[in-house]
Design a protein around this motif. Sequence first.
Motif, PDB file in Angstrom:
ATOM      1  N   UNK A 423      38.016  35.222  19.141  1.00  0.00           N
ATOM      2  CA  UNK A 423      39.470  35.315  19.346  1.00  0.00           C
ATOM      3  C   UNK A 423      39.775  35.922  20.701  1.00  0.00           C
ATOM      4  N   UNK A 424      39.042  36.967  21.038  1.00  0.00           N
ATOM      5  CA  UNK A 424      39.224  37.602  22.357  1.00  0.00           C
ATOM      6  C   UNK A 424      38.923  36.617  23.479  1.00  0.00           C
ATOM      7  N   UNK A 425      37.813  35.906  23.379  1.00  0.00           N
ATOM      8  CA  UNK A 425      37.432  34.989  24.453  1.00  0.00           C
ATOM      9  C   UNK A 425      38.464  33.883  24.617  1.00  0.00           C
ATOM     10  N   UNK A 426      39.005  33.396  23.519  1.00  0.00           N
ATOM     11  CA  UNK A 426      40.058  32.382  23.612  1.00  0.00           C
ATOM     12  C   UNK A 426      41.274  32.933  24.358  1.00  0.00           C
ATOM     13  N   UNK A 447      26.678  38.797  25.722  1.00  0.00           N
ATOM     14  CA  UNK A 447      25.345  39.038  25.170  1.00  0.00           C
ATOM     15  C   UNK A 447      24.880  37.802  24.392  1.00  0.00           C
ATOM     16  N   UNK A 448      23.609  37.419  24.506  1.00  0.00           N
ATOM     17  CA  UNK A 448      23.118  36.246  23.761  1.00  0.00           C
ATOM     18  C   UNK A 448      23.369  36.324  22.263  1.00  0.00           C
ATOM     19  N   UNK A 449      23.302  37.525  21.680  1.00  0.00           N
ATOM     20  CA  UNK A 449      23.574  37.659  20.249  1.00  0.00           C
ATOM     21  C   UNK A 449      25.028  37.346  19.937  1.00  0.00           C
ATOM     22  N   UNK A 450      25.919  37.646  20.872  1.00  0.00           N
ATOM     23  CA  UNK A 450      27.336  37.350  20.661  1.00  0.00           C
ATOM     24  C   UNK A 450      27.582  35.849  20.691  1.00  0.00           C
ATOM     25  N   UNK A 451      26.874  35.134  21.566  1.00  0.00           N
ATOM     26  CA  UNK A 451      26.983  33.670  21.576  1.00  0.00           C
ATOM     27  C   UNK A 451      26.545  33.112  20.228  1.00  0.00           C
ATOM     28  N   UNK A 452      25.447  33.636  19.703  1.00  0.00           N
ATOM     29  CA  UNK A 452      24.962  33.158  18.400  1.00  0.00           C
ATOM     30  C   UNK A 452      25.969  33.494  17.302  1.00  0.00           C
ATOM     31  N   UNK A 453      26.622  34.655  17.414  1.00  0.00           N
ATOM     32  CA  UNK A 453      27.622  35.051  16.417  1.00  0.00           C
ATOM     33  C   UNK A 453      28.827  34.108  16.451  1.00  0.00           C
ATOM     34  N   UNK A 458      31.006  26.377  18.942  1.00  0.00           N
ATOM     35  CA  UNK A 458      32.330  26.956  19.179  1.00  0.00           C
ATOM     36  C   UNK A 458      32.409  27.559  20.580  1.00  0.00           C
ATOM     37  N   UNK A 459      31.327  28.182  21.016  1.00  0.00           N
ATOM     38  CA  UNK A 459      31.321  28.751  22.370  1.00  0.00           C
ATOM     39  C   UNK A 459      31.526  27.657  23.412  1.00  0.00           C
ATOM     40  N   UNK A 464      34.902  24.899  27.361  1.00  0.00           N
ATOM     41  CA  UNK A 464      35.521  23.675  27.867  1.00  0.00           C
ATOM     42  C   UNK A 464      36.990  23.862  28.203  1.00  0.00           C
ATOM     43  N   UNK A 465      37.618  24.876  27.605  1.00  0.00           N
ATOM     44  CA  UNK A 465      39.034  25.136  27.885  1.00  0.00           C
ATOM     45  C   UNK A 465      39.238  25.910  29.186  1.00  0.00           C
ATOM     46  N   UNK A 466      38.183  26.520  29.725  1.00  0.00           N
ATOM     47  CA  UNK A 466      38.297  27.343  30.934  1.00  0.00           C
ATOM     48  C   UNK A 466      38.278  26.429  32.158  1.00  0.00           C
ATOM     49  N   UNK A 467      39.409  26.292  32.823  1.00  0.00           N
ATOM     50  CA  UNK A 467      39.573  25.285  33.867  1.00  0.00           C
ATOM     51  C   UNK A 467      39.192  25.843  35.243  1.00  0.00           C
ATOM     52  N   UNK A 468      37.894  25.859  35.495  1.00  0.00           N
ATOM     53  CA  UNK A 468      37.378  26.283  36.801  1.00  0.00           C
ATOM     54  C   UNK A 468      36.288  25.317  37.250  1.00  0.00           C
ATOM     55  N   UNK A 469      36.180  25.135  38.558  1.00  0.00           N
ATOM     56  CA  UNK A 469      35.208  24.202  39.098  1.00  0.00           C
ATOM     57  C   UNK A 469      33.775  24.643  38.920  1.00  0.00           C
ATOM     58  N   UNK A 470      33.527  25.956  38.970  1.00  0.00           N
ATOM     59  CA  UNK A 470      32.207  26.508  38.683  1.00  0.00           C
ATOM     60  C   UNK A 470      32.379  27.715  37.775  1.00  0.00           C
ATOM     61  N   UNK A 471      31.603  27.733  36.700  1.00  0.00           N
ATOM     62  CA  UNK A 471      31.651  28.844  35.748  1.00  0.00           C
ATOM     63  C   UNK A 471      30.257  29.435  35.651  1.00  0.00           C
ATOM     64  N   UNK A 472      30.169  30.743  35.856  1.00  0.00           N
ATOM     65  CA  UNK A 472      28.908  31.436  35.699  1.00  0.00           C
ATOM     66  C   UNK A 472      28.839  32.103  34.333  1.00  0.00           C
ATOM     67  N   UNK A 473      27.770  31.837  33.600  1.00  0.00           N
ATOM     68  CA  UNK A 473      27.540  32.527  32.332  1.00  0.00           C
ATOM     69  C   UNK A 473      26.462  33.581  32.597  1.00  0.00           C
ATOM     70  N   UNK A 474      26.868  34.841  32.578  1.00  0.00           N
ATOM     71  CA  UNK A 474      25.996  35.987  32.848  1.00  0.00           C
ATOM     72  C   UNK A 474      25.472  36.017  34.276  1.00  0.00           C
ATOM     73  N   UNK A 475      26.090  35.259  35.126  1.00  0.00           N
ATOM     74  CA  UNK A 475      25.772  35.302  36.550  1.00  0.00           C
ATOM     75  C   UNK A 475      27.018  34.971  37.341  1.00  0.00           C
TER      76      UNK A 475
END
Length: 580
Positions: A423-426, A447-453, A458-459, A464-475
């Motif tokens: 909900x927060x991420x949305x 955190x990887x455990x949060x992605x699994x949660x 769903x993640x 896919x809703x985040x409208x940016x040309x480049x998205x860094x996950x943990x970087x």
Amino acid sequence: MLDAAQITLAGQDALYEAYEDALTVLDGNKDKWARLPVPERIRLLADMKDGILKVAKGWAEEAARKKGLKPGTAVAGEEWIAGPYACMAGCNGLMNTLRQMQGKRFLDHLPTRDLVTGQLAVKVLPHSLWDRLLLSGVSAEVWMQKGVNAANLKTHAATAYDGPANQRRGKVALVLGAGNVNAITPLDVLQKLYLENQVVILKMNPVNDYLTDYYKIAMKPFIDEGYLRIVRGDSKGGAYLCDHPTIEELHITGANSTHDAIVWGVGEEAERNRKAGTPKNAKRFTSELGGVGPTIVVPGPWSSTDISFQAENIATMKLHNSGHNCVAVQALVMPKGWNKGARLIAAVKNVASKSTRPAWYPGAEQRLETYAEHSGRVDRVDRGPIAPPLVVGEFREDMFNASCEVFAPALSIKELDAPDPATYLEAAVRFANEELAGTLGGQILIHPKTIRKIGRKRFEEILAELRYGTIGINGWCGLGFLITACPWGAFPGHTIDDVGSGIGTVHNSFMLENTERCVVRAPWRPFPRGLLSLQFSLLPRPPFFITNKRQHKIGEALTRFQHRPSWLKLPRIFYHALMG
């Protein structure tokens, strides 16, 4: 005796004469370039690599001095990595693609998958054994626009090379050089030459035209054969070239205000042109224009060492190049009430306090003052006698700081309710999309455990809703700039009427077209700590981190490796990487 005005006018006339000579040569060679056989194009890139190596040390050291840094120090390594190294890597990427241009075989070994949205994702990193060794644990996927699928991918790549070579027609393009990161300009030139079949007149940005002679040596092969000209000039010179009838297309890396002045004019003229829908300059105009970049921190089971490492990550996103980056984080989105949030922010400030380099880009002091005035409560993090304090504020009701790129050491914190991670991420994604200017790049730290949660499906839906040309996950999304296989540019959909973070992409060594975004994933934890959590990555502290103590050594070693890859060069790179 000539007065000052006459001397200025005479100098301007001589400059314009030089422009005319350059354009005459380029116009005469544009079709020759478009029809140039692939082996010859590869040869020119190989020669450019030799040219880069000749000037790499002088280029990096001169840039460091101009930015107030001492050559040979760790922080000066930024000028190796975001200069000669990135350009050398860009040449290699294009050469590898061109070697397999027949039948577009370069696409055959790129893994693809279908996303939950129905779109196609193309994995562009890791692509080689060198990628797996030097960027261990880092991956990059290009998400294609809807309508592109595995069956028709080849019709959406390298279309400049379709059809008989002897029937291709070239164009003359103007590239307005960037002043902040010194790999941008050569890579923009290669975009026009290799992906769009256009010869180039490059007008240097006055901020870094001290690199003109270095660029002329690095790109001498193209100059000698009449496919490139490099010129200096002020804004009047730029306007002269933009409006010149020989120039058929334009490209800029810079500010949207500059783009709009070229397209629409300024003041009342701009208002009239916009109202009438009649651009002052209607030439095709591609651009990369920055914005207000977010870093979204997702609550989860972060350990103390996770907090420390991610604090270095966030501080780097802000203070790399002293904050003079188009994707420097400006909005730190935090979960309200998270019991580790205060510790993370304190750790970011602590890392920032040890980054003592000066701000150097023109206008930074005034922009910082304006930013602070619109920041509500402000914490100024002292960084020593020559560096401006890091301004840490909040978004006031006017949201001024969400609409203006500060391009300096400042950021704002936005707290959002976090009843659960999904909900927060949305909510954080909605905030970034709806409240922050621009669509160039952003980050999610999770955190990887949060992605699994949340669930991987769903993640991905939320991502896919985040409208940016480049998205860094943990970087940092800036990794997508250094990985020249990635298309670099704004999320598609901007127009000259509302240009946002720009139109089109650059880099993109696999020459993919109709791309939507690039998603870069980095290891949550560095080597060797990541092994304890079964994260099989050999990547220690990234070399571009502002905390890396061997950045200058790694940058030079990586540049020499890219010039001529060899197993014998790897031990030196790994040694400095582990010591950094």
